[in-house]
Design a protein around this motif. Structure first.
Motif, short mmCIF file in Angstrom:
data_model
loop_
_atom_site.label_atom_id
_atom_site.label_comp_id
_atom_site.label_asym_id
_atom_site.label_seq_id
_atom_site.Cartn_x
_atom_site.Cartn_y
_atom_site.Cartn_z
N ALA A 52 0.82 -1.21 0.00
CA ALA A 52 0.00 0.00 0.00
C ALA A 52 0.86 1.26 0.00
O ALA A 52 0.57 2.22 -0.73
N ILE A 53 1.92 1.27 0.79
CA ILE A 53 2.79 2.44 0.87
C ILE A 53 3.55 2.64 -0.44
O ILE A 53 3.71 3.76 -0.93
N ALA A 54 4.02 1.54 -1.04
CA ALA A 54 4.72 1.65 -2.33
C ALA A 54 3.80 2.24 -3.39
O ALA A 54 4.22 3.09 -4.18
N ASP A 55 2.53 1.82 -3.38
CA ASP A 55 1.57 2.37 -4.34
C ASP A 55 1.27 3.84 -4.04
O ASP A 55 1.29 4.68 -4.94
N GLU A 56 1.02 4.14 -2.78
CA GLU A 56 0.64 5.50 -2.38
C GLU A 56 1.72 6.52 -2.68
O GLU A 56 1.43 7.66 -3.05
N HIS A 57 2.98 6.12 -2.55
CA HIS A 57 4.10 7.06 -2.70
C HIS A 57 4.85 6.88 -4.02
O HIS A 57 5.94 7.43 -4.18
N ASP A 58 4.28 6.12 -4.94
CA ASP A 58 4.87 5.92 -6.27
C ASP A 58 6.33 5.46 -6.17
O ASP A 58 7.22 6.01 -6.82
N ILE A 59 6.57 4.44 -5.34
CA ILE A 59 7.91 3.91 -5.11
C ILE A 59 8.34 3.08 -6.31
O ILE A 59 7.57 2.27 -6.82
N GLN A 60 9.59 3.28 -6.72
CA GLN A 60 10.14 2.53 -7.85
C GLN A 60 11.13 1.45 -7.40
O GLN A 60 11.27 0.43 -8.06
N GLU A 61 11.86 1.72 -6.32
CA GLU A 61 12.87 0.78 -5.82
C GLU A 61 12.67 0.59 -4.32
O GLU A 61 12.31 1.54 -3.62
N ILE A 62 12.95 -0.62 -3.86
CA ILE A 62 12.87 -0.92 -2.44
C ILE A 62 14.21 -1.48 -2.00
O ILE A 62 14.74 -2.41 -2.62
N VAL A 63 14.78 -0.89 -0.94
CA VAL A 63 16.04 -1.35 -0.37
C VAL A 63 15.72 -2.08 0.92
O VAL A 63 15.06 -1.53 1.81
N ILE A 64 16.18 -3.32 1.03
CA ILE A 64 15.94 -4.11 2.24
C ILE A 64 17.18 -3.97 3.12
O ILE A 64 18.27 -4.39 2.74
N ALA A 65 16.99 -3.36 4.29
CA ALA A 65 18.11 -3.06 5.20
C ALA A 65 17.79 -3.55 6.61
O ALA A 65 17.73 -2.76 7.55
N ILE A 66 17.56 -4.85 6.72
CA ILE A 66 17.25 -5.44 8.03
C ILE A 66 18.14 -6.67 8.24
O ILE A 66 17.67 -7.81 8.17
N PRO A 67 19.44 -6.45 8.49
CA PRO A 67 20.39 -7.55 8.53
C PRO A 67 20.15 -8.58 9.63
O PRO A 67 20.52 -9.74 9.48
N SER A 68 19.52 -8.20 10.72
CA SER A 68 19.32 -9.15 11.81
C SER A 68 17.98 -9.89 11.71
O SER A 68 17.63 -10.67 12.59
N ALA A 69 17.24 -9.67 10.64
CA ALA A 69 15.93 -10.30 10.47
C ALA A 69 16.08 -11.79 10.21
O ALA A 69 17.08 -12.25 9.64
N SER A 70 15.08 -12.53 10.61
CA SER A 70 15.07 -13.97 10.37
C SER A 70 14.88 -14.24 8.88
O SER A 70 14.42 -13.39 8.12
N GLY A 71 15.20 -15.46 8.49
CA GLY A 71 14.98 -15.86 7.10
C GLY A 71 13.52 -15.74 6.71
O GLY A 71 13.19 -15.32 5.60
N HIS A 72 12.63 -16.08 7.63
CA HIS A 72 11.20 -15.96 7.38
C HIS A 72 10.81 -14.51 7.09
O HIS A 72 10.06 -14.24 6.14
N THR A 73 11.33 -13.58 7.87
CA THR A 73 11.02 -12.17 7.68
C THR A 73 11.53 -11.68 6.34
O THR A 73 10.81 -10.98 5.61
N ILE A 74 12.74 -12.06 5.98
CA ILE A 74 13.32 -11.65 4.69
C ILE A 74 12.49 -12.20 3.55
O ILE A 74 12.16 -11.48 2.59
N ARG A 75 12.10 -13.47 3.63
CA ARG A 75 11.26 -14.06 2.58
C ARG A 75 9.93 -13.31 2.45
O ARG A 75 9.44 -13.07 1.35
N GLU A 76 9.35 -12.92 3.59
CA GLU A 76 8.09 -12.18 3.57
C GLU A 76 8.28 -10.80 2.92
O GLU A 76 7.43 -10.37 2.13
N VAL A 77 9.37 -10.13 3.23
CA VAL A 77 9.63 -8.81 2.62
C VAL A 77 9.82 -8.97 1.11
O VAL A 77 9.28 -8.18 0.32
N VAL A 78 10.56 -9.99 0.70
CA VAL A 78 10.76 -10.23 -0.73
C VAL A 78 9.42 -10.53 -1.40
O VAL A 78 9.12 -10.00 -2.48
N ARG A 79 8.57 -11.32 -0.76
CA ARG A 79 7.25 -11.62 -1.31
C ARG A 79 6.44 -10.33 -1.49
O ARG A 79 5.79 -10.12 -2.52
N LEU A 80 6.49 -9.46 -0.48
CA LEU A 80 5.76 -8.19 -0.57
C LEU A 80 6.32 -7.30 -1.68
O LEU A 80 5.55 -6.64 -2.39
#
Length: 101
Positions: free
Chosen positions: A65-93
């Motif tokens: 929703a935020i990517a759509d609302e703010h016309d986002i073109q690129e997403i940078v994932i910067a959560i190095p201590s996140a679990s594998g599950h969290t990273i997979r969920e962010v990638v899915r989103l």
């Protein structure tokens, strides 16, 4: 000469140390054209605050929703201590939002 990537509207997932460093690196290289529109973070204390000159716009679950609302073109994932599950969920989103990451 203009960069072919001029004004790439970017969202940073993670408003901690890694996210701030990513935003600082993008700001230090304006020729690359990345403009940090905001951050996402699941820490309630960061929501609505400003980090490295950009607002924390919402939580990770709100990515599409935020990517759509703010016309986002690129997403940078910067959560190095996140679990594998969290990273997979962010990638899915990111894929659901149909944005580069």
């Amino acid at each position: 000469m203009k960069s072919k990537h001029e004004n790439v509207r970017t969202l940073v997932v993670g408003a901690g140390t890694a996210g701030r460093m990513a935003a600082s690196e993008m700001a230090a290289r304006p020729q690359q054209g990345y403009v940090v529109v905001g951050f996402l973070d699941d820490d309630p204390a960061k929501l609505g605050k400003e980090v490295s000159g950009a607002p924390v716009l919402g939580t990770v679950s709100e990515l599409v929703a935020i990517a759509d609302e703010h016309d986002i073109q690129e997403i940078v994932i910067a959560i190095p201590s996140a679990s594998g599950h969290t990273i997979r969920e962010v990638v899915r989103l990111c894929e659901e939002a149909d944005r580069s990451f």
